[in-house]
Design a protein around this motif. Structure first.
Motif, mmCIF file in Angstrom:
data_model
loop_
_atom_site.group_PDB
_atom_site.id
_atom_site.type_symbol
_atom_site.label_atom_id
_atom_site.label_comp_id
_atom_site.label_asym_id
_atom_site.label_seq_id
_atom_site.Cartn_x
_atom_site.Cartn_y
_atom_site.Cartn_z
ATOM 1 N N TYR A 46 55.415 -31.055 -5.376
ATOM 2 C CA TYR A 46 54.792 -31.017 -4.189
ATOM 3 C C TYR A 46 53.691 -32.028 -3.998
ATOM 4 O O TYR A 46 52.812 -31.804 -4.979
ATOM 5 N N LYS A 47 53.411 -32.541 -2.788
ATOM 6 C CA LYS A 47 52.217 -33.165 -2.344
ATOM 7 C C LYS A 47 51.765 -34.373 -3.638
ATOM 8 O O LYS A 47 50.676 -34.395 -3.926
ATOM 9 N N LYS A 49 51.668 -37.426 -3.183
ATOM 10 C CA LYS A 49 50.536 -38.225 -2.292
ATOM 11 C C LYS A 49 50.267 -37.297 -1.091
ATOM 12 O O LYS A 49 50.949 -36.717 -0.519
ATOM 13 N N LYS A 50 48.995 -36.880 -0.766
ATOM 14 C CA LYS A 50 48.571 -36.239 0.258
ATOM 15 C C LYS A 50 47.994 -37.162 1.493
ATOM 16 O O LYS A 50 47.870 -38.341 1.396
ATOM 17 N N SER A 51 47.679 -36.524 2.657
ATOM 18 C CA SER A 51 47.701 -37.385 3.977
ATOM 19 C C SER A 51 46.421 -38.306 3.860
ATOM 20 O O SER A 51 46.676 -39.236 4.362
ATOM 21 N N ASP A 58 52.619 -36.781 6.289
ATOM 22 C CA ASP A 58 51.516 -36.125 5.804
ATOM 23 C C ASP A 58 51.573 -35.612 4.569
ATOM 24 O O ASP A 58 50.285 -35.400 3.925
ATOM 25 N N ARG A 59 52.404 -35.711 3.860
ATOM 26 C CA ARG A 59 52.768 -35.545 2.549
ATOM 27 C C ARG A 59 53.825 -36.369 2.099
ATOM 28 O O ARG A 59 54.957 -36.436 2.615
ATOM 29 N N ASP A 61 56.691 -35.651 -1.394
ATOM 30 C CA ASP A 61 57.388 -34.910 -2.505
ATOM 31 C C ASP A 61 58.264 -35.788 -3.327
ATOM 32 O O ASP A 61 58.895 -36.470 -2.472
#
Length: 175
Positions: A46-47, A49-51, A58-59, A61
Motif C-alpha cells: 500500500y501507498k 507512492k503517496k499524494s 491520491d496513492r 499500490d
C-alpha cells in the motif's frame, strides 16, 4: 499505441519494473502489506507512492510476488478518492477510458459489479492486451460500509495495469 502492458504507466510505474527503481529495500519493507484470503503468492504493498509525490492519483499500490528479491511489479494501481462525490468519479472514469481506448489495441468490456450482501457496486471497464489487462473502475460503497468505523471505506476510482500471470492468479487462486 500501446501493445504491451509494460507500455501502460501509472505515475511513471509499469508492470515489469523493479520496485527497487523507486524505493529502497528498507522503505519497501516498511510498507503496509495485504494478502489474499486463499494464497500468499502475491503481496499488495500500500501507498508505494503517496499524494505529495503524485500528479494524478491520491496513492499508488503495487502487487509483487512474495519473496521476490528483484521486487518485480506484477500489478500497479492508481487510486483517486471520491468521498461523497461518486458522480465526479464516473466523469473521470469516462475520460480515462476514452484516453486508454485511443492508446491500446484492444476492445473494451464494460459492466456493473454488484457486491454480495449490500448495495455497493463498481462500474468497471476492462481492456485485455496480449500480455495483461487494464481495468478502470469506480466503486460506490453502500452507506453501511462508508459509515462502519472498522472499515471506513471511501468511494474511489482505480486504474490498474496487471500482467497475465497476476490476472490468472486472481481468477484461479486468490479467492
Amino acid at each position: 499505441q500501446a501493445d504491451d502492458i509494460q507500455d501502460i504507466q501509472i505515475e511513471g510505474m509499469s508492470v515489469g519494473d523493479s520496485l527497487l527503481d523507486y524505493l529502497t529495500k528498507k522503505k519497501i519493507k516498511k510498507l503496509e502489506k495485504q494478502y489474499y484470503r486463499k494464497s500468499k503468492k502475491y503481496v499488495r504493498l500500500y501507498k508505494v507512492k503517496k499524494s505529495k509525490e503524485l500528479s494524478e492519483y491520491d496513492r499508488v499500490d503495487v502487487y509483487i510476488k512474495e519473496n521476490d528479491k528483484k521486487y518485480i511489479i506484477k500489478s500497479v494501481s492508481g487510486i483517486i478518492l471520491y468521498e461523497n462525490n461518486i458522480q465526479e468519479c464516473y466523469q473521470k472514469k469516462k475520460e480515462i477510458v476514452k484516453d486508454i481506448s485511443s492508446a491500446v489495441n484492444s476492445k473494451k468490456d464494460s459492466y456493473i459489479y454488484n457486491y454480495p450482501n449490500d448495495n455497493s457496486k463498481s462500474d468497471v471497464t476492462d481492456f485485455v492486451l496480449s500480455d495483461g489487462r487494464v481495468r478502470i473502475w469506480c466503486t460506490d460503497y453502500s452507506k453501511e460500509r462508508e459509515e462502519n468505523e472498522e472499515i471506513n471505506w471511501t468511494d474511489h476510482l482505480s486504474v490498474t495495469a496487471s500482467s497475465v500471470e497476476f490476472t490468472d492468479f486472481l481468477q484461479n487462486e486468490a479467492y
